[in-house]
Design a protein around this motif. Structure first.
Motif, short mmCIF file in Angstrom:
data_model
loop_
_atom_site.label_atom_id
_atom_site.label_comp_id
_atom_site.label_asym_id
_atom_site.label_seq_id
_atom_site.Cartn_x
_atom_site.Cartn_y
_atom_site.Cartn_z
N ALA A 6 13.02 21.57 -28.29
CA ALA A 6 11.74 22.07 -29.19
C ALA A 6 10.03 21.64 -28.61
O ALA A 6 9.04 21.79 -28.97
CB ALA A 6 12.30 21.41 -30.46
N SER A 7 10.45 20.45 -27.39
CA SER A 7 9.19 20.01 -27.29
C SER A 7 8.45 20.68 -26.14
O SER A 7 7.16 20.02 -25.60
CB SER A 7 9.13 18.53 -27.42
N ALA A 8 9.28 21.20 -25.89
CA ALA A 8 8.73 21.61 -24.28
C ALA A 8 7.22 22.73 -24.00
O ALA A 8 7.09 23.42 -25.55
CB ALA A 8 9.93 22.76 -23.16
N PRO A 9 6.13 22.68 -23.98
CA PRO A 9 4.89 23.61 -23.55
C PRO A 9 5.30 24.61 -23.29
O PRO A 9 6.19 24.70 -22.97
CB PRO A 9 4.16 22.87 -22.82
N ASP A 10 4.02 25.52 -23.65
CA ASP A 10 3.87 26.77 -22.72
C ASP A 10 3.83 27.06 -21.22
O ASP A 10 2.90 25.63 -20.77
CB ASP A 10 2.69 27.60 -23.66
N PRO A 11 4.32 27.43 -20.75
CA PRO A 11 4.41 26.84 -19.21
C PRO A 11 2.93 27.10 -18.83
O PRO A 11 2.35 25.65 -17.73
CB PRO A 11 4.97 28.19 -18.13
N ALA A 12 2.21 27.63 -19.46
CA ALA A 12 0.59 28.04 -18.69
C ALA A 12 0.38 26.82 -19.29
O ALA A 12 -0.53 26.35 -18.51
CB ALA A 12 -0.25 29.45 -19.12
N ASP A 13 0.15 26.32 -20.05
CA ASP A 13 -0.50 24.83 -20.68
C ASP A 13 -0.59 23.64 -19.95
O ASP A 13 -1.20 23.46 -20.20
CB ASP A 13 -0.29 24.98 -22.65
N TYR A 14 0.94 23.83 -19.72
CA TYR A 14 1.31 23.17 -18.83
C TYR A 14 0.68 22.88 -17.94
O TYR A 14 0.45 22.18 -17.18
CB TYR A 14 2.94 22.98 -18.57
N LEU A 15 0.06 23.74 -17.24
CA LEU A 15 -0.09 24.36 -15.58
C LEU A 15 -1.87 23.98 -16.44
O LEU A 15 -1.81 23.23 -14.76
CB LEU A 15 0.15 25.60 -14.69
N ASN A 16 -2.12 23.99 -16.45
CA ASN A 16 -3.44 24.11 -16.75
C ASN A 16 -3.61 21.79 -17.21
O ASN A 16 -4.83 22.16 -15.82
CB ASN A 16 -4.51 24.92 -17.71
N ALA A 17 -2.72 21.87 -17.96
CA ALA A 17 -3.22 20.71 -18.60
C ALA A 17 -3.22 19.53 -17.49
O ALA A 17 -3.64 18.49 -17.24
CB ALA A 17 -2.17 20.16 -19.38
N TYR A 18 -1.66 19.56 -16.49
CA TYR A 18 -1.78 18.98 -15.63
C TYR A 18 -2.48 18.69 -14.17
O TYR A 18 -3.03 17.70 -13.70
CB TYR A 18 -0.33 19.20 -15.27
N ALA A 19 -2.83 19.79 -13.60
CA ALA A 19 -3.87 19.98 -13.06
C ALA A 19 -5.26 19.01 -13.60
O ALA A 19 -6.35 18.94 -12.64
CB ALA A 19 -4.61 21.70 -12.82
#
Length: 273
Positions: A150-163
């Motif tokens: 349920a708490s998994a982010p959108d993959p694009a949001d994860y990549l951008n936020a992590y970078a």
């Protein structure tokens, strides 16, 4: 053209991959008939950044048939979200009866309403040897079996936020890693498998050089607890424009929504081998 017995790519994308490559190698039907059986007319198809039209693809299929090169497809994982699909698989070829190669392949596809494939973007890196990276093929449809946390982010949001956090924040590198990944997360890049200590060390090294790695996500999808994305990144030191590298990433979310496994397919010049 009869399509009655072909796998529907939207319902069984792994079946499409296995059937298309088997029929492309040995029929039934000529290369044109096989291609049109599984692909809509007028679609765009890109391999390693280079567009291929229908004529070029059919010419390549015909040449492989004439070489009588046995082909086997080992599908490792498949994700489908709506009219889009992504897959990782290995294509095995035997040339001249003895030279074996394994092409590690990642593919993103747009699916047509009639069950055929409308367009594809593919990355492929060939290596000698039958086993490639030694990863076992998946069985059945190769789709994820676990639901999305349920708490998994959108993959694009994860990549951008992590970078952004990795290279533009003052938070300790270890804290950044643990915010987005489980402590035991494994990052596979070609033949390398990196753990938390390796990732933190690389992050700190890039920070000392004053270098960031911006991310531009081209497409991303999620299926169950797995995700896939295609994106570009480049080293930015604020002085000169650098070459962009396109990456294909496949990952898995842990139950707490963080990423527990990442697999990158990279251009050979950037360490894919």
């Amino acid at each position: 053209m009869s399509t009655a017995h072909r796998p529907d790519a939207a319902q069984d994308f792994a079946g499409y991959l296995r059937a298309y490559y088997a029929e492309a190698a040995a029929g039934p039907g000529g290369p044109e008939e096989v291609w049109d059986r599984y692909h809509t007319p007028g679609g765009t198809h890109t391999v390693n950044g280079r567009p291929w039209d229908r004529h070029e693809i059919i010419k390549s299929v015909r040449q492989r048939r004439e070489a009588d090169s046995p082909t086997a497809v080992h599908v490792h994982e498949v994700l489908v979200e709506g009219s889009r699909a992504a897959a990782r698989f290995t294509l095995h070829h035997t040339m001249l009866g003895k030279l074996e190669t394994a092409a590690e392949t990642a593919l993103f596809a747009e699916l047509a309403e009639d069950g055929r494939v409308a367009s594809t973007t593919t990355f492929s890196a060939s290596r000698p040897g039958w086993s490639g990276l030694g990863e076992r093929p998946a069985e059945g449809d190769a789709r994820p079996s676990a639901p999305a946390p349920a708490s998994a982010p959108d993959p694009a949001d994860y990549l951008n936020a992590y970078a952004e956090a990795a290279f533009r924040s003052e938070a300790p590198a270890g804290d950044v890693h643990d915010r987005f990944h489980t402590p035991d997360a494994v990052h596979h890049a070609g033949r390398r498998s990196l753990g938390r200590a390796d990732i933190v060390q690389d992050m700190e090294k890039a920070r000392r050089k004053g270098r960031t790695w911006p991310v531009e996500v081209h497409e991303a999808l999620r299926d169950g607890d797995r995700f896939a994305a295609r994106y570009s990144t480049w080293p930015d030191d604020g002085r000169q424009e650098r070459k962009r590298e396109e990456l294909f990433v496949f990952g898995r979310f842990a139950a707490d929504g963080r990423v527990c496994e990442v697999r990158l397919l990279r251009e050979p010049a950037y360490g894919a081998q």
